[in-house]
Scaffold this motif. Structure first.
Motif, PDB file in Angstrom:
ATOM      1  N   ARG A   2       0.809  -1.206   0.000  1.00 16.42           N
ATOM      2  CA  ARG A   2       0.000   0.000   0.000  1.00 16.42           C
ATOM      3  C   ARG A   2       0.855   1.275   0.000  1.00 16.42           C
ATOM      4  NH1 ARG A   2      -3.819   2.206   4.531  1.00 16.42           N
ATOM      5  NH2 ARG A   2      -4.564   4.023   3.438  1.00 16.42           N
ATOM      6  N   ALA A   3       1.876   1.317   0.850  1.00 10.51           N
ATOM      7  CA  ALA A   3       2.704   2.523   0.941  1.00 10.51           C
ATOM      8  C   ALA A   3       3.435   2.752  -0.379  1.00 10.51           C
ATOM      9  CB  ALA A   3       3.706   2.390   2.081  1.00 10.51           C
ATOM     10  N   GLU A   4       3.933   1.663  -0.987  1.00  7.53           N
ATOM     11  CA  GLU A   4       4.632   1.788  -2.267  1.00  7.53           C
ATOM     12  C   GLU A   4       3.673   2.246  -3.359  1.00  7.53           C
ATOM     13  OE1 GLU A   4       5.930  -2.312  -1.879  1.00  7.53           O
ATOM     14  OE2 GLU A   4       7.929  -1.679  -2.497  1.00  7.53           O
ATOM     15  N   ARG A   5       2.441   1.721  -3.305  1.00 12.33           N
ATOM     16  CA  ARG A   5       1.451   2.135  -4.295  1.00 12.33           C
ATOM     17  C   ARG A   5       1.167   3.616  -4.181  1.00 12.33           C
ATOM     18  NH1 ARG A   5      -2.996  -2.105  -6.064  1.00 12.33           N
ATOM     19  NH2 ARG A   5      -1.857  -4.018  -5.790  1.00 12.33           N
ATOM     20  N   GLN A   6       1.062   4.086  -2.931  1.00 13.63           N
ATOM     21  CA  GLN A   6       0.767   5.506  -2.736  1.00 13.63           C
ATOM     22  C   GLN A   6       1.893   6.376  -3.278  1.00 13.63           C
ATOM     23  OE1 GLN A   6      -0.456   5.610   1.358  1.00 13.63           O
ATOM     24  NE2 GLN A   6      -2.611   5.660   0.819  1.00 13.63           N
ATOM     25  N   ARG A   7       3.142   5.952  -3.009  1.00 10.34           N
ATOM     26  CA  ARG A   7       4.290   6.706  -3.535  1.00 10.34           C
ATOM     27  C   ARG A   7       4.279   6.698  -5.061  1.00 10.34           C
ATOM     28  NH1 ARG A   7       7.336   4.900   0.597  1.00 10.34           N
ATOM     29  NH2 ARG A   7       7.897   2.986  -0.464  1.00 10.34           N
ATOM     30  N   ASN A   8       4.004   5.520  -5.588  1.00 11.23           N
ATOM     31  CA  ASN A   8       3.994   5.292  -7.025  1.00 11.23           C
ATOM     32  C   ASN A   8       2.957   6.184  -7.725  1.00 11.23           C
ATOM     33  OD1 ASN A   8       4.861   3.827  -9.249  1.00 11.23           O
ATOM     34  ND2 ASN A   8       3.206   2.346  -9.082  1.00 11.23           N
ATOM     35  N   LEU A   9       1.886   6.526  -6.998  1.00  9.13           N
ATOM     36  CA  LEU A   9       0.774   7.254  -7.614  1.00  9.13           C
ATOM     37  C   LEU A   9       0.846   8.754  -7.383  1.00  9.13           C
ATOM     38  CD1 LEU A   9      -2.047   4.746  -6.782  1.00  9.13           C
ATOM     39  CD2 LEU A   9      -1.545   5.606  -9.052  1.00  9.13           C
ATOM     40  N   ARG A  10       1.868   9.201  -6.649  1.00  7.20           N
ATOM     41  CA  ARG A  10       1.974  10.647  -6.394  1.00  7.20           C
ATOM     42  C   ARG A  10       2.072  11.384  -7.727  1.00  7.20           C
ATOM     43  NH1 ARG A  10       5.969  11.063  -1.766  1.00  7.20           N
ATOM     44  NH2 ARG A  10       4.336   9.915  -0.689  1.00  7.20           N
ATOM     45  N   GLY A  11       1.193  12.357  -7.925  1.00  2.35           N
ATOM     46  CA  GLY A  11       1.219  13.125  -9.182  1.00  2.35           C
ATOM     47  C   GLY A  11       0.636  12.380 -10.367  1.00  2.35           C
ATOM     48  N   ALA A  12       0.009  11.223 -10.127  1.00  2.00           N
ATOM     49  CA  ALA A  12      -0.513  10.427 -11.242  1.00  2.00           C
ATOM     50  C   ALA A  12      -1.747  11.062 -11.874  1.00  2.00           C
ATOM     51  CB  ALA A  12      -0.837   9.016 -10.776  1.00  2.00           C
ATOM     52  N   PHE A  13      -2.529  11.787 -11.056  1.00  5.34           N
ATOM     53  CA  PHE A  13      -3.785  12.347 -11.569  1.00  5.34           C
ATOM     54  C   PHE A  13      -3.742  13.864 -11.596  1.00  5.34           C
ATOM     55  CE2 PHE A  13      -4.916   8.289  -9.552  1.00  5.34           C
ATOM     56  CZ  PHE A  13      -5.549   7.668 -10.612  1.00  5.34           C
ATOM     57  N   MET A  14      -4.555  14.455 -12.464  1.00  5.61           N
ATOM     58  CA  MET A  14      -4.772  15.906 -12.420  1.00  5.61           C
ATOM     59  C   MET A  14      -6.177  16.213 -12.918  1.00  5.61           C
ATOM     60  SD  MET A  14      -2.622  17.428 -15.673  1.00  5.61           S
ATOM     61  CE  MET A  14      -3.489  18.995 -15.700  1.00  5.61           C
ATOM     62  N   VAL A  15      -6.697  17.365 -12.475  1.00  7.75           N
ATOM     63  CA  VAL A  15      -7.996  17.814 -12.985  1.00  7.75           C
ATOM     64  C   VAL A  15      -7.727  18.740 -14.166  1.00  7.75           C
ATOM     65  CG1 VAL A  15      -9.945  19.329 -12.433  1.00  7.75           C
ATOM     66  CG2 VAL A  15      -9.299  17.493 -10.857  1.00  7.75           C
ATOM     67  N   ASP A  16      -8.434  18.508 -15.264  1.00  2.00           N
ATOM     68  CA  ASP A  16      -8.303  19.355 -16.450  1.00  2.00           C
ATOM     69  C   ASP A  16      -8.628  20.796 -16.046  1.00  2.00           C
ATOM     70  OD1 ASP A  16      -8.501  20.681 -18.829  1.00  2.00           O
ATOM     71  OD2 ASP A  16     -10.028  19.372 -19.702  1.00  2.00           O
ATOM     72  N   PRO A  17      -7.647  21.713 -16.172  1.00  2.00           N
ATOM     73  CA  PRO A  17      -7.892  23.092 -15.721  1.00  2.00           C
ATOM     74  C   PRO A  17      -9.118  23.718 -16.388  1.00  2.00           C
ATOM     75  CG  PRO A  17      -5.577  22.778 -16.341  1.00  2.00           C
ATOM     76  CD  PRO A  17      -6.309  21.529 -16.741  1.00  2.00           C
ATOM     77  N   ALA A  18      -9.379  23.352 -17.633  1.00  2.00           N
ATOM     78  CA  ALA A  18     -10.512  23.932 -18.361  1.00  2.00           C
ATOM     79  C   ALA A  18     -11.856  23.432 -17.824  1.00  2.00           C
ATOM     80  CB  ALA A  18     -10.391  23.606 -19.847  1.00  2.00           C
ATOM     81  N   GLN A  19     -11.827  22.317 -17.043  1.00  2.00           N
ATOM     82  CA  GLN A  19     -13.085  21.742 -16.550  1.00  2.00           C
ATOM     83  C   GLN A  19     -13.185  21.812 -15.032  1.00  2.00           C
ATOM     84  OE1 GLN A  19     -14.521  18.036 -18.439  1.00  2.00           O
ATOM     85  NE2 GLN A  19     -12.544  17.965 -19.459  1.00  2.00           N
ATOM     86  N   ARG A  20     -12.373  22.642 -14.422  1.00  2.00           N
ATOM     87  CA  ARG A  20     -12.340  22.719 -12.960  1.00  2.00           C
ATOM     88  C   ARG A  20     -13.720  22.975 -12.353  1.00  2.00           C
ATOM     89  NH1 ARG A  20      -7.141  23.296 -10.593  1.00  2.00           N
ATOM     90  NH2 ARG A  20      -7.412  23.670  -8.368  1.00  2.00           N
TER      91      ARG A  20
END
Ligand code: ZN
Ligand code: ZN
Length: 237
Positions: free
Chosen positions: A172-190
């Protein structure tokens, strides 16, 4: 007419077809006996969906450190037959299983009885993964469950610019590290998520690391609340 075309047409017409699990006749994709056996509710942490030995509002982990999502709705623990159905749906091109799976997920959301979210969105795949698979299984579930519940969807507001290393082998901890910065919200659709209650849909929640990362991203973009809807939840060992 091929058998699969016939079976699909029969399902649309609500004619009996074969249960996806036991192959007895069923009006929907699963017969009532299999629903009773494999989709029976059990005590779960309302927050993260993990199965509990006794009814309690939340598990110890969520009491100690509440996740960024308010609650998790799931149909069943990840195991037979859900592992087979999800694998067939996700990896073996059996897109028609979406209907069977969504029927159970919709029932679980209805049974949870919480106020409806403002929008339903899928956990996204990276562009590379999407190109490889041809479709995002989470969106196939999300759009159908939203239609069944007459809720709006936001298919492309949450983006996955980075293809994280494969998660299966990680804790779990490795997965969390692995996923840091993986997602973003489209600025145009905020504005689609700002101040809104979002329901995030995926097929399976394993450690919850993906849901954590995606929900954190939505909250940072201003979502009022996030809940997670999944077919199956990996039980604790
Ligand atoms: Zn059956
Ligand atoms: Zn929990």
């Amino acid at each position: 007419m091929s058998l699969s075309v016939f079976l699909r047409a029969a399902r649309v017409a609500r004619l009996p077809s074969l249960c996806e699990v036991c192959r007895s006749w069923a009006v929907s994709g699963l017969c009532p006996a299999c629903v009773a056996r494999f989709a029976a509710p059990r005590p779960r942490c309302a927050r993260c969906g993990i199965g509990l030995g006794l009814a309690a509002p939340a598990c110890g982990a969520c009491l100690g450190e509440p996740p960024p999502f308010e609650r998790t709705v799931c149909v069943a623990d990840y195991g037979f037959p859900w592992d087979c159905l999800v694998a067939d749906f996700k990896f073996h091109g059996r897109a028609e299983l979406a209907g069977v799976l969504v029927e159970q997920l919709t029932a679980a959301v209805r049974a949870a009885g919480a106020p409806p979210p403002d929008t339903v969105l899928p956990v996204p795949l990276s562009a590379a993964r999407l190109a490889q698979r041809g479709y995002n299984q989470a969106w196939e579930l999300a759009r159908r469950v939203a239609r069944a519940l007459a809720l709006p969807t936001s298919p492309s507001v949450l983006l996955r610019p980075v293809d994280a290393a494969h998660q299966i082998e990680l804790g779990r901890a490795e997965r969390q590290r692995n996923l840091r910065g993986a997602f973003m919200v489209d600025p145009a659709q905020r504005s689609t998520v700002q101040g809104r209650r979002c329901a995030l849909v995926d097929d399976v929640m394993t450690t919850g690391a993906t849901a954590h990362a995606a929900a954190n991203t939505l909250r940072r973009a201003g979502a009022a609340a996030v809940e997670v809807w999944v077919l199956a939840r990996t039980p604790e060992h």
